[in-house]
Design a protein around this motif. Sequence first.
Motif: not given
Length: 728
Positions: A597-611
């Motif tokens: 149900h999530q596929g290979t989607g990106l956890a955007k919020y935490f990815y943005s914080r990490a960046l």
Amino acid sequence: MKLTNLLKYFYWERIYSYWKESNTKKIISISLFSIIIVGILFSNFIPKQVTLSVDEVAKRNITSNVTAVIVDEEKTEELRQQAIDNVQKVYQEDKYALSNARSDVNYFFSKVSDIIMNEEGIDEEIKKDVETLLIVTKPTNLNLSLDTSQLANYLITTSEEDLERMREVSLEVVTNYMDKPITEEALTNVLNEALNQIENLPYAEEAREVIKIASINVIRPNMIFNQEATERAIQEAKEAVQPVQKTIKSGEIIVREGDRVTQEQISTLEQLGIQRTKSYPIALIGAALFVLLTIWLLVEYMKRYYEKILKNDKQMLLIGLIFIIVLLFTRILTAIEISDRPEINALIGYLAPVAAGSMTIAILIDNRLAYFMTMLLALYVGLITTGNQVFFAITAFVGGTVGVYRVSKLSQTSDLARSGVYIALANIITITGLSLIAGNVNLDMLLIGILLGGVSGILSAVLMIGALPYLESAFSITSMIKLLELSNPNHPLLKRLLLEAPGTYHHSLLVGNLAEASAEDIAANPLLVRVGAYYHDIGKIKRPEYFVENQRGFENPHEKIAPALSALIITSHVKEGVELAKEARLPQIIIDFIEQHQGTGLAKYFYSRALEEDREGNISEDSFRYEGPKPQTKEIALVMLADAAEAAVRSLNAPTPENIKEMVTKIIKEKLNDGQLDECDLTFKDLDIISNSFCKILDGVYHKRIEYPDTIVREFEKRREHDGDNDN
């Protein structure tokens, strides 16, 4: 000894590897299936009662066990022969007959003239030539008073004028008679009439004899018999004769004990199915051909529309098993005698539980395939049963079709029991309608047929409900019944989700409603979508406080840990959900929802914080993505979109219809651009339908509430106080 063991090993290994091949298993399975079906079918073709021959003395009374309309072949043949006798032969006019006959007359006299021209006296050679011309070629009652020798002498010595006069008279006679139609049959009479006319001419006897010969030899039929047209007229006359029918009543004696058997009685027995003249091998070949034909039709149909099912050995085995069980039940039921009256036993075909097989296939495999299987089963019922085979087949088809329709949209388990009632009603209406169409309505027989049709409907539902759990377990199939059980809020996993992660529980319910609303419009399974949505986030039970929907009044634990760890916790709910589902023995089809149900989607919020926190550029996007796989079916893709859309709209500060529509469109585009929908068969039209459906439901859920003015609030409070005083 070792060599022997080695050879045995290779022998069995070879057999095992041969058996493992899919095509081999299919061929063996189809062959076995065909043999069993042929056996069931052939058992009905074996002579059950008598095999009589003409002039044999009957050893017992032979009665009809059904009321049927048969053909009186003897009377029908008699009427056909009368029609043939009344057909007149077809003739075609010979337009050149008269001209040819006149030419022959001219030739006769011209030849005589040529022979005797410039000759003096009577030469024997000349006389012989003339005698040759005077031979009569037509068989008539012509009796010449003078012989050819005398006539030859007369012609040789006659004048040219007399010859010309005889020629003209001959032409006149031929023309008079050949101006009228002359057939081959009428020719003799015409010739005799011509002879009588010539006999009365006022000429010398020799001249009349010559005219007779010249005329009779050339008069011919001018109407030619057309054999092809006549045979066509005879065939049309035969076909125009309608078969003479007679009604044989149930219980009527066809052959009495001690009587000699007639051909007419044998014909009656054959039409009633009591006398079997075909041999066993012929019946066996016929049954085998019919079975092979229906198997070919089924395989071709599935190749075109259900190739995945055709390649699935388990599902094909299940279809074959259901088919055989239904036919066996039908064969056993038709062999039972429920009454001493043959006419009642003849109605037992209405009990055929075709609907049970149809509904089972619809629930366990596919409802559209079930319609086709219903048609095949109905054909076999018509062959297995005796008496009104067409009526039994039609009733079986109608009942099975209604059964498939009733179970194709199950919403609760009680629908299964109700399906039996609908099938019973359909059977009753069909039996009544067919009886009225037949025209020979017997109220007693009609009521018994209605009773049997009603019992068949209830029996089909009972058999289907009883067989489902065993077939589901044996073939590892998740049916609609199993899905309904899984949708029960009392399921242990759903109860845990409600108690331990209530926010996720309510989120799952809303996702289920969102996804189910548009499922049917895009040809997806609504029930499967709803149940898959209920369990898709079951993994959040392990760490509910890390998910925003469960953080009611608590601080966010993600603020104290690194973004990478937060992403790992968030994405791990998929893996943990799969583990919980397997422990609870959920079906694989539901586990697929959890896993995909999530596929290979990106956890955007935490990815943005990490960046933002990363200063050295060592952050990999793959570390913040779900492991997948991507959704493989429409149903799972629908849940993915509903999951993302509900979460996104919930985060809106001002959920107006415009903002909701914009957000839903954005979510769907992001999933599409990210390639998350690449491996399912959703179309752009489907996505448009989904978007509109989501907006409509989310607008209803998150619409702005109306604030009551203070005056209205105070009025409500006064009314409550007043009501309280009245209660005291």
